[in-house]
Design a protein around this motif. Structure first.
Motif, PDB file in Angstrom:
ATOM      1  N   LEU A   1       0.888  -1.381  -0.102  1.00 34.42           N
ATOM      2  CA  LEU A   1       0.007   0.033  -0.029  1.00 34.42           C
ATOM      3  C   LEU A   1       0.836   1.291  -0.128  1.00 34.42           C
ATOM      4  CD1 LEU A   1      -3.197   0.484   1.711  1.00 34.42           C
ATOM      5  CD2 LEU A   1      -1.526   2.219   2.252  1.00 34.42           C
ATOM      6  N   MET A   2       1.707   1.439   0.836  1.00 34.95           N
ATOM      7  CA  MET A   2       2.752   2.370   1.132  1.00 34.95           C
ATOM      8  C   MET A   2       3.523   2.581  -0.161  1.00 34.95           C
ATOM      9  SD  MET A   2       2.235   4.103   3.648  1.00 34.95           S
ATOM     10  CE  MET A   2       0.725   3.639   4.662  1.00 34.95           C
ATOM     11  N   SER A   3       3.962   1.666  -0.876  1.00 36.18           N
ATOM     12  CA  SER A   3       4.695   1.499  -2.288  1.00 36.18           C
ATOM     13  C   SER A   3       4.009   2.035  -3.408  1.00 36.18           C
ATOM     14  CB  SER A   3       5.249   0.178  -2.741  1.00 36.18           C
ATOM     15  OG  SER A   3       6.312  -0.231  -1.624  1.00 36.18           O
ATOM     16  N   ASN A   4       2.487   1.658  -3.539  1.00 35.73           N
ATOM     17  CA  ASN A   4       1.906   2.487  -4.295  1.00 35.73           C
ATOM     18  C   ASN A   4       1.479   3.645  -4.035  1.00 35.73           C
ATOM     19  OD1 ASN A   4       1.563  -0.291  -5.537  1.00 35.73           O
ATOM     20  ND2 ASN A   4      -0.391  -0.747  -4.487  1.00 35.73           N
ATOM     21  N   MET A   5       1.227   4.153  -2.678  1.00 40.77           N
ATOM     22  CA  MET A   5       1.366   5.501  -2.656  1.00 40.77           C
ATOM     23  C   MET A   5       2.605   6.224  -3.044  1.00 40.77           C
ATOM     24  SD  MET A   5      -0.040   7.561   0.923  1.00 40.77           S
ATOM     25  CE  MET A   5      -1.216   6.314   1.269  1.00 40.77           C
ATOM     26  N   ALA A   6       3.692   5.811  -2.919  1.00 38.84           N
ATOM     27  CA  ALA A   6       4.856   6.476  -3.138  1.00 38.84           C
ATOM     28  C   ALA A   6       5.033   6.652  -4.802  1.00 38.84           C
ATOM     29  CB  ALA A   6       6.164   5.805  -2.754  1.00 38.84           C
ATOM     30  N   ARG A   7       4.684   5.334  -5.524  1.00 38.06           N
ATOM     31  CA  ARG A   7       4.676   5.200  -6.758  1.00 38.06           C
ATOM     32  C   ARG A   7       3.732   6.371  -7.614  1.00 38.06           C
ATOM     33  NH1 ARG A   7       3.494   0.369  -7.229  1.00 38.06           N
ATOM     34  NH2 ARG A   7       5.497  -0.407  -7.333  1.00 38.06           N
ATOM     35  N   SER A   8       2.553   6.580  -7.039  1.00 37.41           N
ATOM     36  CA  SER A   8       1.651   7.764  -7.314  1.00 37.41           C
ATOM     37  C   SER A   8       2.282   9.107  -6.953  1.00 37.41           C
ATOM     38  CB  SER A   8       0.371   7.589  -6.488  1.00 37.41           C
ATOM     39  OG  SER A   8      -0.479   6.561  -6.987  1.00 37.41           O
ATOM     40  N   MET A   9       2.905   9.159  -5.855  1.00 35.23           N
ATOM     41  CA  MET A   9       3.628  10.537  -5.921  1.00 35.23           C
ATOM     42  C   MET A   9       4.807  10.818  -6.873  1.00 35.23           C
ATOM     43  SD  MET A   9       2.830  12.477  -3.091  1.00 35.23           S
ATOM     44  CE  MET A   9       3.816  13.245  -2.309  1.00 35.23           C
ATOM     45  N   GLY A  10       5.380   9.715  -7.207  1.00 35.72           N
ATOM     46  CA  GLY A  10       6.318   9.638  -8.211  1.00 35.72           C
ATOM     47  C   GLY A  10       5.915  10.171  -9.519  1.00 35.72           C
TER      48      GLY A  10
ATOM     49  N   ASP B   1      -5.530  11.108 -11.744  1.00 38.82           N
ATOM     50  CA  ASP B   1      -5.471   9.914 -11.447  1.00 38.82           C
ATOM     51  C   ASP B   1      -4.626   9.278 -10.234  1.00 38.82           C
ATOM     52  OD1 ASP B   1      -6.659   7.172 -11.846  1.00 38.82           O
ATOM     53  OD2 ASP B   1      -4.662   6.625 -12.717  1.00 38.82           O
ATOM     54  N   ALA B   2      -3.385   9.971 -10.504  1.00 38.89           N
ATOM     55  CA  ALA B   2      -2.337   9.620  -9.284  1.00 38.89           C
ATOM     56  C   ALA B   2      -2.739  10.246  -7.947  1.00 38.89           C
ATOM     57  CB  ALA B   2      -1.051  10.303  -9.743  1.00 38.89           C
ATOM     58  N   ILE B   3      -3.565  11.337  -8.074  1.00 43.13           N
ATOM     59  CA  ILE B   3      -3.872  12.176  -6.798  1.00 43.13           C
ATOM     60  C   ILE B   3      -5.241  11.185  -6.240  1.00 43.13           C
ATOM     61  CG2 ILE B   3      -5.065  14.110  -5.757  1.00 43.13           C
ATOM     62  CD1 ILE B   3      -3.108  15.755  -7.715  1.00 43.13           C
ATOM     63  N   ASN B   4      -6.048  10.835  -7.237  1.00 44.51           N
ATOM     64  CA  ASN B   4      -7.073   9.743  -6.642  1.00 44.51           C
ATOM     65  C   ASN B   4      -6.464   8.491  -6.004  1.00 44.51           C
ATOM     66  OD1 ASN B   4      -9.252  11.561  -7.450  1.00 44.51           O
ATOM     67  ND2 ASN B   4      -9.231  10.770  -9.512  1.00 44.51           N
ATOM     68  N   THR B   5      -5.510   7.976  -6.673  1.00 44.95           N
ATOM     69  CA  THR B   5      -5.014   6.802  -6.006  1.00 44.95           C
ATOM     70  C   THR B   5      -4.495   7.063  -4.417  1.00 44.95           C
ATOM     71  OG1 THR B   5      -4.569   5.960  -8.165  1.00 44.95           O
ATOM     72  CG2 THR B   5      -3.170   5.153  -6.098  1.00 44.95           C
ATOM     73  N   ILE B   6      -3.677   8.311  -4.601  1.00 46.61           N
ATOM     74  CA  ILE B   6      -3.180   8.626  -2.989  1.00 46.61           C
ATOM     75  C   ILE B   6      -4.572   8.603  -2.021  1.00 46.61           C
ATOM     76  CG2 ILE B   6      -2.325  10.249  -1.882  1.00 46.61           C
ATOM     77  CD1 ILE B   6      -0.487  11.005  -4.307  1.00 46.61           C
ATOM     78  N   GLU B   7      -5.402   9.327  -2.708  1.00 45.01           N
ATOM     79  CA  GLU B   7      -6.767   9.731  -1.696  1.00 45.01           C
ATOM     80  C   GLU B   7      -7.316   7.980  -1.203  1.00 45.01           C
ATOM     81  OE1 GLU B   7     -11.417  10.867  -1.825  1.00 45.01           O
ATOM     82  OE2 GLU B   7     -10.375  10.968  -3.662  1.00 45.01           O
ATOM     83  N   GLU B   8      -7.425   7.289  -2.262  1.00 41.57           N
ATOM     84  CA  GLU B   8      -7.907   5.740  -1.969  1.00 41.57           C
ATOM     85  C   GLU B   8      -7.079   5.049  -1.162  1.00 41.57           C
ATOM     86  OE1 GLU B   8      -8.387   4.055  -5.932  1.00 41.57           O
ATOM     87  OE2 GLU B   8      -9.968   5.643  -6.474  1.00 41.57           O
ATOM     88  N   LEU B   9      -5.812   5.047  -1.280  1.00 48.24           N
ATOM     89  CA  LEU B   9      -4.869   4.373  -0.479  1.00 48.24           C
ATOM     90  C   LEU B   9      -4.765   5.118   0.887  1.00 48.24           C
ATOM     91  CD1 LEU B   9      -1.929   3.715  -3.215  1.00 48.24           C
ATOM     92  CD2 LEU B   9      -3.655   2.170  -2.062  1.00 48.24           C
TER      93      LEU B   9
END
Length: 153
Positions: free
Chosen positions: A43-52, A71-79
């Motif tokens: 989960l944290m890696s996916n959040m970091a990936r979206s920040m990337g 989409d990246a920001i929405n993913t961060i929200e969901e995570l």
């Protein structure tokens, strides 16, 4: 003064939060004994990936595409919304970077995560142009840093 602080967040703090998704991060996931900890780390890696994704756009390593940024920001929200549930069980693993403080101060941990989700939701709505990237990244990075500085080894 505020501009200098914001620049500091983007240039110094953002790489500390988002860039750890490297070979060392991937190797840190190998050998995790507990499936709950593995889920949290993913989960944290996916959040970091979206920040990337956002960071690469800001640094102009990839072109700004509004839909991809949103989409990246929405993913961060969901995570961020999923984070408290992922940490609900107090499970530790030698590879985990979570401090025991997560469970000792779980309401605070949860609030930080939900606040990040709320900020991300607002940012995804307002993400219209390249000029919106920097302030969005600063806001999100501050949310990540708030949690990491207190609850991560």
């Amino acid at each position: 003064m505020i501009r200098q602080r914001n620049l500091l967040v983007v240039l110094v703090i953002f790489p500390l939060v988002a860039v750890p998704l490297t070979a060392s991060d991937l190797s840190a996931h190998s050998g995790v004994l507990n499936k709950d900890v593995a889920v949290r780390m993913t989960l944290m890696s996916n959040m970091a990936r979206s920040m990337g994704v956002l960071g690469k756009m800001l640094k102009k390593k990839t072109p700004f595409v509004q839909a991809k940024a949103a989409d990246a920001i929405n993913t961060i929200e969901e995570l961020a919304i999923e984070t408290p549930d992922a940490f609900r069980k107090k499970v530790l693993d030698p590879k985990s970077e979570a401090k025991v403080l997560v469970w000792e101060e779980f309401p605070t941990f949860t609030k930080i995560s939900i606040d990040l989700a709320t900020r991300a939701k607002q940012l995804s709505i307002s993400m219209k142009s390249f000029n919106d990237l920097r302030p969005a990244l600063i806001t999100l990075s501050q949310g990540c840093k708030e949690c990491h500085s207190k609850f991560r080894e």
